[in-house]
Design a protein around this motif. Structure first.
Motif, PDB file in Angstrom:
ATOM      1  N   GLU A  55       0.832  -1.195   0.000  1.00  0.00           N
ATOM      2  CA  GLU A  55       0.000   0.000   0.000  1.00  0.00           C
ATOM      3  C   GLU A  55       0.873   1.254   0.000  1.00  0.00           C
ATOM      4  O   GLU A  55       1.943   1.281   0.610  1.00  0.00           O
ATOM      5  CB  GLU A  55      -0.911   0.010   1.224  1.00  0.00           C
ATOM      6  N   ARG A  56       0.380   2.282  -0.676  1.00  0.00           N
ATOM      7  CA  ARG A  56       1.159   3.501  -0.822  1.00  0.00           C
ATOM      8  C   ARG A  56       0.534   4.661  -0.052  1.00  0.00           C
ATOM      9  O   ARG A  56      -0.668   4.696   0.172  1.00  0.00           O
ATOM     10  CB  ARG A  56       1.279   3.866  -2.307  1.00  0.00           C
TER      11      ARG A  56
ATOM     12  N   ARG B  15       7.660   3.736   5.817  1.00  0.00           N
ATOM     13  CA  ARG B  15       8.422   2.564   5.380  1.00  0.00           C
ATOM     14  C   ARG B  15       8.511   1.538   6.503  1.00  0.00           C
ATOM     15  O   ARG B  15       8.373   0.328   6.273  1.00  0.00           O
ATOM     16  CB  ARG B  15       9.819   2.978   4.922  1.00  0.00           C
TER      17      ARG B  15
ATOM     18  N   TYR C 112       4.503   0.490   4.472  1.00  0.00           N
ATOM     19  CA  TYR C 112       3.921   1.173   3.325  1.00  0.00           C
ATOM     20  C   TYR C 112       5.020   1.638   2.364  1.00  0.00           C
ATOM     21  O   TYR C 112       6.201   1.678   2.726  1.00  0.00           O
ATOM     22  CB  TYR C 112       3.119   2.403   3.763  1.00  0.00           C
ATOM     23  N   GLU C 113       4.597   2.044   1.179  1.00  0.00           N
ATOM     24  CA  GLU C 113       5.501   2.673   0.217  1.00  0.00           C
ATOM     25  C   GLU C 113       5.148   4.159   0.140  1.00  0.00           C
ATOM     26  O   GLU C 113       4.125   4.517  -0.448  1.00  0.00           O
ATOM     27  CB  GLU C 113       5.377   2.042  -1.159  1.00  0.00           C
TER      28      GLU C 113
ATOM     29  N   ILE D 176       5.105   7.839  -1.253  1.00  0.00           N
ATOM     30  CA  ILE D 176       5.357   8.578  -2.493  1.00  0.00           C
ATOM     31  C   ILE D 176       5.451  10.048  -2.096  1.00  0.00           C
ATOM     32  O   ILE D 176       4.455  10.661  -1.697  1.00  0.00           O
ATOM     33  CB  ILE D 176       4.224   8.383  -3.522  1.00  0.00           C
TER      34      ILE D 176
ATOM     35  N   ASP E  52      10.347  11.662  -4.374  1.00  0.00           N
ATOM     36  CA  ASP E  52      10.165  10.740  -5.499  1.00  0.00           C
ATOM     37  C   ASP E  52       9.707  11.478  -6.748  1.00  0.00           C
ATOM     38  O   ASP E  52      10.023  11.086  -7.867  1.00  0.00           O
ATOM     39  CB  ASP E  52       9.138   9.667  -5.115  1.00  0.00           C
TER      40      ASP E  52
ATOM     41  N   ILE F 279      -4.212   5.571  -4.590  1.00  0.00           N
ATOM     42  CA  ILE F 279      -3.544   5.775  -3.303  1.00  0.00           C
ATOM     43  C   ILE F 279      -4.628   6.132  -2.293  1.00  0.00           C
ATOM     44  O   ILE F 279      -5.398   7.068  -2.513  1.00  0.00           O
ATOM     45  CB  ILE F 279      -2.500   6.909  -3.387  1.00  0.00           C
TER      46      ILE F 279
END
Length: 231
Positions: free
Chosen positions: A2-3, A22, A26-27, A29, A37, A61
């Motif tokens: 999941e972002r 992190r 999660y990722e 952005i 990013d 997202i």
């Protein structure tokens, strides 16, 4: 994975939120003017739209941290309309634009988490006419979104940081300035907060298990709001 979309996440509170994301699996952005990013000038609506489109190119997202902001300290007599316009564009318009863009994906998923990084200054602070107004606006937005989006499984909350040791804080409150020391002396826990203190609070509100918490303001201020914030 999941972002989470984090605006202004290349430094300070935003960077701490990205690091914690992190750690939470999660990722993140990160959209920021320098670093991150995706690089974009979030004070520009068109640049913001292009950055969000790029972020969403990898899919929807459902978590958002509206963190990016600017402070232009000045007395009421010295605060300019240009100051006000700049703070509205970055502190308020960007938050609304990001939320609008992510909303379709959140509604489709029946789930969403929005966290607005406001400020204790929303309660009032000298030399902060434009800043306090926009941070109070972020609180008002979160409360309004909570009412509108609750039926869709989407929560919206705000965090009100007190004095946090960031570059932004130290530019506005230079070390050694008597007013800066007065701020520190007024904190019941007798220290300035760290970006990680805010990231910890954001992590809590972004968690899927925090679905019964919405429309709230969590002051992370070392106790400075005690006696001044309404119940």
């Amino acid at each position: 994975m999941e972002r989470i979309l984090i605006t202004g996440g290349a430094s300070g509170i935003g960077a701490a939120c990205a690091k914690r994301a992190r750690e939470d699996g999660y990722e993140p952005i990160v959209i920021d003017r320098v670093g991150g990013d995706i690089q974009a000038d979030l004070s520009d609506p068109e640049a913001t739209a292009q950055a969000i489109e790029k972020a969403l190119s990898g899919g929807s997202i459902t978590r958002l941290v509206n963190n990016v902001g600017v402070v232009r300290p000045a007395t009421l007599e010295e605060q300019t309309f240009a100051d006000l316009d700049a703070t509205v564009q970055l502190n308020l318009r960007c938050a609304m634009q990001c939320a609008q863009a992510l909303l379709p994906g959140m509604k489709a998923a029946g789930f969403g988490r929005i966290v607005n990084i406001a400020s204790r200054a929303a309660l009032g602070k000298e030399l902060r006419t434009a800043y306090a107004a926009t941070k109070a606006g972020l609180v008002g937005m979160a409360k309004t979104w909570a009412l509108e989006l609750g039926p869709h499984g989407i929560t919206a909350n705000a965090i009100g940081p007190g004095p946090i040791r960031t570059e932004l804080f130290e530019r506005a409150n230079p070390p050694g300035d008597p007013r800066t020391q007065a701020i520190i002396d007024a904190v019941p826990v007798r220290r300035v907060g760290e970006p990680e203190d805010i990231a910890h609070a954001a992590s809590y509100l972004l968690d899927a298990r925090s679905g019964f918490i919405t429309g709230q303001v969590l002051y992370v201020c070392g106790g400075m709001t005690v006696g001044s914030a309404s119940l």
